[in-house]
Design a protein around this motif. Structure first.
Motif, short mmCIF file in Angstrom:
data_model
loop_
_atom_site.label_atom_id
_atom_site.label_comp_id
_atom_site.label_asym_id
_atom_site.label_seq_id
_atom_site.Cartn_x
_atom_site.Cartn_y
_atom_site.Cartn_z
N GLY A 147 0.80 -1.21 0.00
CA GLY A 147 0.00 0.00 0.00
C GLY A 147 0.83 1.26 0.00
O GLY A 147 0.34 2.32 0.33
N GLY A 148 2.09 1.17 -0.34
CA GLY A 148 2.96 2.33 -0.36
C GLY A 148 3.65 2.59 0.96
O GLY A 148 4.45 3.51 1.07
N ALA A 149 3.35 1.82 2.00
CA ALA A 149 4.00 2.00 3.30
C ALA A 149 5.36 1.33 3.27
O ALA A 149 5.51 0.22 2.77
CB ALA A 149 3.15 1.41 4.41
N VAL A 150 6.33 2.04 3.83
CA VAL A 150 7.69 1.53 3.88
C VAL A 150 8.19 1.70 5.31
O VAL A 150 8.04 2.76 5.91
CB VAL A 150 8.62 2.28 2.90
N LEU A 151 8.78 0.65 5.86
CA LEU A 151 9.36 0.70 7.18
C LEU A 151 10.86 0.84 7.02
O LEU A 151 11.49 0.07 6.30
CB LEU A 151 9.04 -0.60 7.95
N LEU A 152 11.45 1.86 7.68
CA LEU A 152 12.90 2.05 7.62
C LEU A 152 13.53 1.35 8.81
O LEU A 152 13.10 1.54 9.95
CB LEU A 152 13.24 3.54 7.64
N VAL A 153 14.56 0.58 8.55
CA VAL A 153 15.26 -0.14 9.60
C VAL A 153 16.75 0.06 9.44
O VAL A 153 17.25 0.14 8.32
CB VAL A 153 14.93 -1.66 9.58
N PRO A 154 17.46 0.17 10.58
CA PRO A 154 18.91 0.25 10.47
C PRO A 154 19.46 -1.16 10.26
O PRO A 154 19.11 -2.07 10.97
CB PRO A 154 19.34 0.83 11.82
N GLY A 155 20.25 -1.33 9.29
CA GLY A 155 20.79 -2.67 9.00
C GLY A 155 20.15 -3.21 7.73
O GLY A 155 19.31 -2.57 7.11
N THR A 156 20.54 -4.39 7.41
CA THR A 156 20.04 -5.00 6.19
C THR A 156 19.22 -6.23 6.54
O THR A 156 19.76 -7.26 6.96
CB THR A 156 21.23 -5.42 5.28
N PRO A 157 17.88 -6.16 6.39
CA PRO A 157 17.04 -7.31 6.73
C PRO A 157 17.11 -8.39 5.65
O PRO A 157 17.29 -8.09 4.46
CB PRO A 157 15.63 -6.70 6.81
N THR A 158 16.95 -9.61 6.08
CA THR A 158 16.93 -10.74 5.13
C THR A 158 15.52 -10.84 4.58
O THR A 158 14.58 -10.18 5.03
CB THR A 158 17.29 -12.04 5.86
N ASP A 164 8.46 -11.42 7.98
CA ASP A 164 8.00 -11.32 9.37
C ASP A 164 7.53 -9.90 9.71
O ASP A 164 6.51 -9.71 10.38
CB ASP A 164 9.09 -11.74 10.34
N LEU A 165 8.26 -8.90 9.22
CA LEU A 165 7.88 -7.50 9.47
C LEU A 165 6.56 -7.18 8.79
O LEU A 165 5.69 -6.51 9.37
CB LEU A 165 8.98 -6.55 8.98
N ALA A 166 6.36 -7.66 7.57
CA ALA A 166 5.10 -7.41 6.85
C ALA A 166 3.94 -8.07 7.58
O ALA A 166 2.86 -7.48 7.70
CB ALA A 166 5.22 -7.92 5.42
N ALA A 167 4.14 -9.27 8.11
CA ALA A 167 3.08 -9.95 8.84
C ALA A 167 2.75 -9.20 10.13
O ALA A 167 1.59 -9.04 10.50
CB ALA A 167 3.49 -11.39 9.14
N ALA A 168 3.77 -8.73 10.82
CA ALA A 168 3.57 -8.01 12.07
C ALA A 168 2.89 -6.65 11.82
O ALA A 168 2.18 -6.14 12.69
CB ALA A 168 4.90 -7.81 12.79
N ALA A 169 3.07 -6.10 10.63
CA ALA A 169 2.53 -4.78 10.32
C ALA A 169 1.09 -4.84 9.81
O ALA A 169 0.49 -3.80 9.57
CB ALA A 169 3.43 -4.10 9.30
N ARG A 170 0.50 -6.00 9.65
CA ARG A 170 -0.86 -6.10 9.08
C ARG A 170 -1.89 -5.27 9.85
O ARG A 170 -2.69 -4.58 9.22
CB ARG A 170 -1.28 -7.55 9.00
N PRO A 171 -1.95 -5.30 11.17
CA PRO A 171 -2.94 -4.45 11.87
C PRO A 171 -2.73 -2.96 11.57
O PRO A 171 -3.67 -2.22 11.39
CB PRO A 171 -2.72 -4.77 13.34
N LEU A 172 -1.48 -2.55 11.51
CA LEU A 172 -1.18 -1.15 11.19
C LEU A 172 -1.62 -0.83 9.77
O LEU A 172 -2.23 0.20 9.51
CB LEU A 172 0.32 -0.87 11.37
N LEU A 173 -1.34 -1.72 8.83
CA LEU A 173 -1.73 -1.49 7.44
C LEU A 173 -3.25 -1.44 7.29
O LEU A 173 -3.78 -0.63 6.52
CB LEU A 173 -1.12 -2.56 6.54
N ASP A 174 -3.97 -2.29 8.05
CA ASP A 174 -5.43 -2.26 8.01
C ASP A 174 -5.95 -0.90 8.51
O ASP A 174 -6.88 -0.33 7.92
CB ASP A 174 -6.02 -3.39 8.86
N LEU A 175 -5.35 -0.38 9.56
CA LEU A 175 -5.75 0.92 10.08
C LEU A 175 -5.46 2.03 9.07
O LEU A 175 -6.29 2.89 8.81
CB LEU A 175 -5.01 1.21 11.40
N LEU A 176 -4.27 2.00 8.48
CA LEU A 176 -3.91 3.00 7.48
C LEU A 176 -4.85 2.94 6.27
O LEU A 176 -5.27 3.98 5.75
CB LEU A 176 -2.46 2.82 7.03
#
Length: 188
Positions: A147-158, A164-176
């Motif tokens: 949906g155009g949302a991007v999470l910035l993280v320090p480091g390089t995620p695999t 895992d981050l996308a799954a954890a962010a589902r409630p936030l994405l539903d709200l947005l």
């Protein structure tokens, strides 16, 4: 000390004796609240002596100034001329022009105590605190959440971290999405 209304009552009482009024219809016989504020703004009359909350307080000198102005105006004098004459006038000079009865000059209220403000500019400056070390530049990587949302993280995620981050962010994405804050539909 008097409030503005109390001061104006005294001005009116002082002008009842020996006052012929203004020579033309353009000048009020007795100043109103607005005129007194204007006189103070232009320097014709001193600013209020003190404030009690939002209420301005006036003293004997203000009474003398206002009555003197009105008496001089009754002689046909312009405010600019009066201001020049009264600038820096002593209380004795004002009293001679104003001719205010003594009983009107008495004030039953003592001046309110001035609130003492700290003089921060007069005190020596405090020693500066030790500055924190300069921040290190950290590279940020974006994890697309949908949906155009991007999470910035320090480091390089695999790839697994991203899933895992996308799954954890589902409630936030539903709200947005419910609030119309995403650019397009979230990908499942």
């Amino acid at each position: 000390m008097w409030t503005l209304d109390e001061l104006l009552e005294r001005v009116s009482a002082a002008l009842t004796a020996e006052y012929s009024g203004a020579p033309n219809g353009r000048v009020r016989d007795v100043p109103d609240r607005r005129a007194v504020r204007w006189y103070a703004t232009t320097g014709l009359v001193d600013r209020p002596s003190a404030m009690r909350g939002r209420t301005a307080l006036y003293e004997k000198r203000h009474l003398l100034q206002l009555v003197a102005v009105k008496r001089l105006q009754s002689e046909g004098r312009a405010l600019a001329e009066i201001q020049t004459e009264l600038a820096g006038a002593t209380d004795q000079t004002l009293a001679a022009i104003a001719r205010v009865p003594e009983e009107l000059l008495e004030s039953g209220d003592p001046a309110p105590p001035e609130a003492v403000r700290p003089r921060f500019w007069a005190e020596p400056a405090a020693a500066p605190a030790a500055a924190p070390p300069p921040a290190q530049a950290v590279a940020l990587n974006g994890v697309a959440l949908g949906g155009g949302a991007v999470l910035l993280v320090p480091g390089t995620p695999t790839a697994a971290d991203c899933a895992d981050l996308a799954a954890a962010a589902r409630p936030l994405l539903d709200l947005l999405a419910a609030r119309g804050l995403l650019t397009n539909e979230r990908e499942s």
